[in-house]
Motif scaffolding. Structure first.
Motif, short mmCIF file in Angstrom:
data_model
loop_
_atom_site.label_atom_id
_atom_site.label_comp_id
_atom_site.label_asym_id
_atom_site.label_seq_id
_atom_site.Cartn_x
_atom_site.Cartn_y
_atom_site.Cartn_z
N GLY A 153 -43.85 -53.52 6.15
CA GLY A 153 -45.18 -53.29 5.61
C GLY A 153 -45.90 -52.12 6.23
N ALA A 154 -45.17 -51.23 6.90
CA ALA A 154 -45.81 -50.06 7.50
C ALA A 154 -46.38 -49.18 6.40
CB ALA A 154 -44.81 -49.28 8.33
N ARG A 155 -47.58 -48.65 6.62
CA ARG A 155 -48.26 -47.87 5.59
C ARG A 155 -47.83 -46.40 5.62
NH1 ARG A 155 -54.24 -50.46 6.53
NH2 ARG A 155 -53.71 -52.51 5.72
N ARG A 156 -47.28 -46.01 6.77
CA ARG A 156 -46.82 -44.62 6.87
C ARG A 156 -45.49 -44.65 7.63
NH1 ARG A 156 -47.40 -43.88 11.91
NH2 ARG A 156 -49.05 -44.90 13.11
N PRO A 157 -44.73 -43.58 7.55
CA PRO A 157 -43.43 -43.56 8.21
C PRO A 157 -43.57 -43.75 9.71
CG PRO A 157 -43.66 -41.68 6.73
CD PRO A 157 -45.00 -42.32 6.81
N LEU A 158 -42.64 -44.49 10.30
CA LEU A 158 -42.62 -44.73 11.75
C LEU A 158 -42.30 -43.43 12.47
CD1 LEU A 158 -42.71 -47.46 13.42
CD2 LEU A 158 -40.23 -47.20 13.60
N ARG A 159 -43.03 -43.16 13.58
CA ARG A 159 -42.72 -41.95 14.34
C ARG A 159 -41.53 -42.23 15.25
NH1 ARG A 159 -42.87 -38.88 18.29
NH2 ARG A 159 -43.31 -40.59 19.74
N ILE A 160 -40.40 -41.60 14.93
CA ILE A 160 -39.20 -41.76 15.75
C ILE A 160 -39.09 -40.57 16.69
CG2 ILE A 160 -36.67 -41.86 15.66
CD1 ILE A 160 -37.01 -43.34 12.99
N ALA A 161 -38.80 -40.89 17.97
CA ALA A 161 -38.74 -39.80 18.95
C ALA A 161 -37.68 -38.80 18.54
CB ALA A 161 -38.43 -40.38 20.34
N GLY A 162 -38.07 -37.52 18.52
CA GLY A 162 -37.14 -36.48 18.11
C GLY A 162 -36.11 -36.19 19.19
N ALA A 163 -34.94 -35.72 18.75
CA ALA A 163 -33.88 -35.38 19.70
C ALA A 163 -34.35 -34.26 20.64
CB ALA A 163 -32.62 -34.96 18.96
N PRO A 210 -18.47 -55.30 39.15
CA PRO A 210 -18.56 -53.93 38.65
C PRO A 210 -19.27 -53.94 37.31
CG PRO A 210 -16.31 -54.77 38.38
CD PRO A 210 -17.09 -55.83 39.11
N ARG A 211 -20.23 -53.07 37.14
CA ARG A 211 -20.97 -53.03 35.87
C ARG A 211 -20.63 -51.77 35.12
NH1 ARG A 211 -26.26 -55.15 38.03
NH2 ARG A 211 -25.91 -57.37 38.11
N GLN A 212 -20.87 -51.83 33.82
CA GLN A 212 -20.57 -50.64 33.02
C GLN A 212 -21.71 -49.64 33.12
OE1 GLN A 212 -18.55 -51.13 29.36
NE2 GLN A 212 -18.48 -53.36 29.56
N ARG A 213 -21.48 -48.50 32.55
CA ARG A 213 -22.42 -47.41 32.65
C ARG A 213 -22.54 -46.80 31.26
NH1 ARG A 213 -24.53 -44.28 36.30
NH2 ARG A 213 -23.72 -45.62 37.92
N LEU A 214 -23.75 -46.46 30.86
CA LEU A 214 -23.93 -45.81 29.55
C LEU A 214 -23.26 -44.43 29.56
CD1 LEU A 214 -27.65 -46.44 28.46
CD2 LEU A 214 -25.64 -47.87 28.06
N SER A 215 -22.74 -44.06 28.43
CA SER A 215 -22.30 -42.66 28.29
C SER A 215 -23.54 -41.79 28.15
CB SER A 215 -21.43 -42.53 27.04
OG SER A 215 -22.24 -42.69 25.89
N ASP A 216 -23.40 -40.48 28.33
CA ASP A 216 -24.55 -39.58 28.20
C ASP A 216 -25.18 -39.70 26.81
OD1 ASP A 216 -24.15 -38.77 30.74
OD2 ASP A 216 -23.31 -36.80 30.23
N GLU A 217 -24.34 -39.86 25.80
CA GLU A 217 -24.85 -39.97 24.43
C GLU A 217 -25.65 -41.26 24.27
OE1 GLU A 217 -21.67 -39.33 25.16
OE2 GLU A 217 -21.74 -37.17 24.69
N GLN A 218 -25.09 -42.34 24.81
CA GLN A 218 -25.80 -43.62 24.70
C GLN A 218 -27.15 -43.56 25.41
OE1 GLN A 218 -22.56 -46.04 26.22
NE2 GLN A 218 -22.43 -47.17 24.28
N ARG A 219 -27.15 -42.99 26.60
CA ARG A 219 -28.40 -42.90 27.36
C ARG A 219 -29.44 -42.10 26.56
NH1 ARG A 219 -28.29 -43.94 32.78
NH2 ARG A 219 -26.09 -43.44 32.67
N PHE A 220 -28.97 -41.06 25.91
CA PHE A 220 -29.85 -40.24 25.07
C PHE A 220 -30.41 -41.07 23.92
CE2 PHE A 220 -30.75 -37.11 21.79
CZ PHE A 220 -31.40 -36.11 22.50
N ASP A 221 -29.55 -41.83 23.25
CA ASP A 221 -30.00 -42.66 22.13
C ASP A 221 -30.97 -43.76 22.60
OD1 ASP A 221 -28.52 -41.19 20.35
OD2 ASP A 221 -26.79 -42.55 20.39
N TRP A 222 -30.64 -44.36 23.74
CA TRP A 222 -31.53 -45.39 24.29
C TRP A 222 -32.92 -44.81 24.52
CZ3 TRP A 222 -30.37 -49.96 27.86
CH2 TRP A 222 -29.29 -50.70 27.37
N LEU A 223 -32.98 -43.65 25.12
CA LEU A 223 -34.26 -43.02 25.42
C LEU A 223 -35.00 -42.72 24.12
CD1 LEU A 223 -35.72 -42.43 28.02
CD2 LEU A 223 -34.84 -40.09 27.96
N ARG A 224 -34.28 -42.20 23.11
CA ARG A 224 -34.94 -41.93 21.82
C ARG A 224 -35.52 -43.22 21.24
NH1 ARG A 224 -31.98 -38.95 17.06
NH2 ARG A 224 -34.08 -39.17 16.16
N LEU A 225 -34.72 -44.30 21.33
CA LEU A 225 -35.17 -45.57 20.73
C LEU A 225 -36.41 -46.10 21.45
CD1 LEU A 225 -34.69 -47.75 18.60
CD2 LEU A 225 -33.09 -48.88 20.16
#
Lengths: 410, 410
Positions: A57-67, A6-21
């Protein structure tokens, strides 16, 4: 048959965060894994991203996927019948799970069960000959009748014929772009038919228009899903050979159909044979090879007991939750300023600079870097995450990395 | 280059006796060797033949080649420019000398020097495709330019193209029949051109009309002359595959040109690739393989130092003269009634009967037979010569023999 654990399953919040990351800039499957392992969860990693990139050493802010952006994608996916399966969940394809660069999230349309069956990839030329197409047809039918799902890349020519000839027994197509941007146009009619008994998968954002470099990247999933890859007709330098190369790197079988020495469409496959690929000149060649593989142990067992990657892909803890004793913030602090064990002071910024100085255009392993820098592996790993997020690193198989020459340190 | 060892040469009388012996009934290359080794010369063996065959259970007298018949052949050969080269003479092709069933006498038209050069065989379908013929042409030219003589079987299709394309650099053709009966008719115009810069060889009597079983037999000479055999197009069960089998048995290289899985003319070559033949899809594949073989040592050395056959092919003594202390008669007597060493009496006839009783349709080795019969190897060897001359034995690789079922013991 062994019983599936039996394997675990991401919570909806975790899946959302994973996708953003995974949808954030400079976060590929390898960096995703390093971040999750380091920060014990996607949420903490997301919080750390800006600072890590700055230190790298990034010259500009990293683009993080928005919620909002990720929420839009998830809503559109729901409407299109696309589900997100996370690495480590029971529905994730067992062989794909084993590769170094397994997509953290796989976007799936169709029957998820098809991704649990033993699979073989058939790939080849877009401008295939009539004989090549006929052989692809024969192979796909024969493998289908023998219980194999047939995987391919939805391209014109051999790929498409392999899909068509395995529709009834189970076809799996891998997109180079997102589900909302199927390519090539010729595949448009085919995709709904694949989805009926099989599945179409993608790792890209739903509305991602595929570009040149997305096609080779896609090919690692074609081979990663499969026990092996059969190349039917391939000119030198063609994409099918990239799939074969991935298969080798992933310890999968590589078979090639032979062809006349005077036929340019056979040069690639004949080269593969010269380099040790197994010959596939009859359906039985493929069926007997893969039956042997499958019979060595059950399919479930195979996915569990094959040679593991150098480090565990994910700790169950990192995958599915955060250890309450190690909050992300504490972890970041700990790792950058580990108490004791070092007989000299290291300031935060200086580690990245020292590692970057030691690197060049030739790939070098994490362990070599740590030895040369006289730092422990954990510190070097974080420095590499930082350089990676700053877009300054190129991965090249295993844990070897090179510094990109275009980006000079600040 | 190592210096070639000076080799002896048969006297005219010896050559005459050798030819009589090999032209006699039931005397093949293996029996010839056994006889020469046993009787220390062809003359003594000829004298012993009738008695040996009778003891072996022959129902009628053995047909021994008449002196007049052999004289006629030699005269006709002289007029046709055919020379007889005996195994062990300097002009004998060095690689052919090493095989188990090397012809004791090779009948040669053309330039003997061509038989001293490193050689590669190119063989294939009689009903070849245009692409197959074009590749055979490319291969033959490429190998010729790289200093190889090209050997083939003078058949229509691939063989003939290989000859045509190597005329200027050195071609060697092997006949299935005698020089006075060239076959097929299409080869008639080609043979004089091969003879100009290369050679045409045969082991058969000058006026021997080739029959079905002579073609596979001929193929062992094609491979035996060569460092390796390249098969270009071959259907399943075709003669070229027999040549490849001989090459394997003779520890020579086997290469095969790949072909489309849907082309019946490629089934045989694809089968060879499946069984481990090296792929030949470019001229460089062949040239680099054979250059490596040739470069490992000089060509002369290669012929001298390769894995020797289980027993020496010939003692120099047996080849070129009779030890005055061991006259043939004495030898026969000695062997059949060896003094001492045996604790029971064995009568002449009873050895053959006992050996024949122990044999059946399954091949068995000389050593096994000797152990089962509780006789020493020398006695069993003579019994086998006798059975062989009586036409009751079938050879099957190495020193394994089976009893022919058609011929029951008297």
């Amino acid at each position: 048959m062994s019983e599936a654990k039996p394997r675990q399953r991401l919570s909806d919040e975790q899946r959302f965060d994973w996708l953003r990351l995974i949808r954030s800039e400079n976060v590929g499957p390898r960096t995703f894994r390093a971040l999750i392992n380091q920060f014990a969860g996607a949420r903490a990693a997301l919080e750390a991203l800006p600072e890590l990139a700055r230190k790298g050493g990034a010259r500009r802010p990293l683009r993080i996927a928005g919620a909002d952006e990720v929420e839009r994608e998830m809503n559109a996916a729901r409407r299109a019948g696309v589900r997100y399966i996370a690495l480590g969940e029971a529905e994730y394809p067992p062989l794909l799970r084993q590769i170094d660069t397994a997509p953290p999230i796989l976007c799936v349309r169709g029957r998820e069960e098809a991704l649990q069956q033993p699979a073989v990839a058939i790939v080849g030329s877009r401008n295939a000959s009539a004989a090549g197409l006929a052989f692809a047809d024969r192979l796909a039918r024969g493998l289908g009748e023998s219980g194999y799902v047939v995987v391919s890349g939805l391209a014109r020519g051999i790929d498409m014929r392999a899909h068509q000839s395995s529709l009834a027994t189970g076809a799996v197509g891998v997109l180079a772009g997102g589900h909302a941007k199927p390519y090539p146009p010729e595949a448009l009619g085919l995709i709904p038919r694949i989805v009926e008994f099989g599945a179409v998968v993608s790792e890209m954002p739903l509305d991602w228009e595929p570009r040149g470099r997305d096609f080779p990247r896609r090919n690692r999933i074609v081979s990663g899903l499969s026990l092996g890859v059969i190349v039917v007709e391939a000119a030198r330098g063609s994409g099918s050979l990239i799939t074969a190369r991935f298969a080798l790197d992933q310890s999968r079988e590589v078979m090639a159909a032979p062809g006349s020495p005077l036929d340019p469409r056979a040069e690639g496959t004949n080269d593969l044979l010269r380099e040790g690929a197994k010959i596939c000149a009859r359906v039985e060649d493929a069926v007997s090879l893969f039956d042997e593989l499958r019979d060595q142990r059950t399919y479930e067992d195979l996915s569990e007991t094959r040679e593991p990657a150098e480090e565990p892909l994910w700790s169950e803890q990192a995958l599915f939750g955060v250890d309450p004793d190690k909050t992300p913030k504490a972890l970041i602090g700990d790792q950058f300023d580990e108490p004791g064990g070092e007989d000299y002071e290291v300031k935060d910024g200086s580690i990245v600079a020292r590692i970057a100085d030691l690197m060049g255009p030739s790939p070098i392993s994490l362990d070599e870097l740590a030895r040369m820098a006289e730092l422990d592996v954990g510190k070097v790993r974080i420095a590499l995450i930082e350089l990676d997020l700053a877009g300054r690193i190129e991965h090249s198989g295993g844990d070897r990395v090179a510094l990109l020459s275009a980006e000079e340190p600040n």
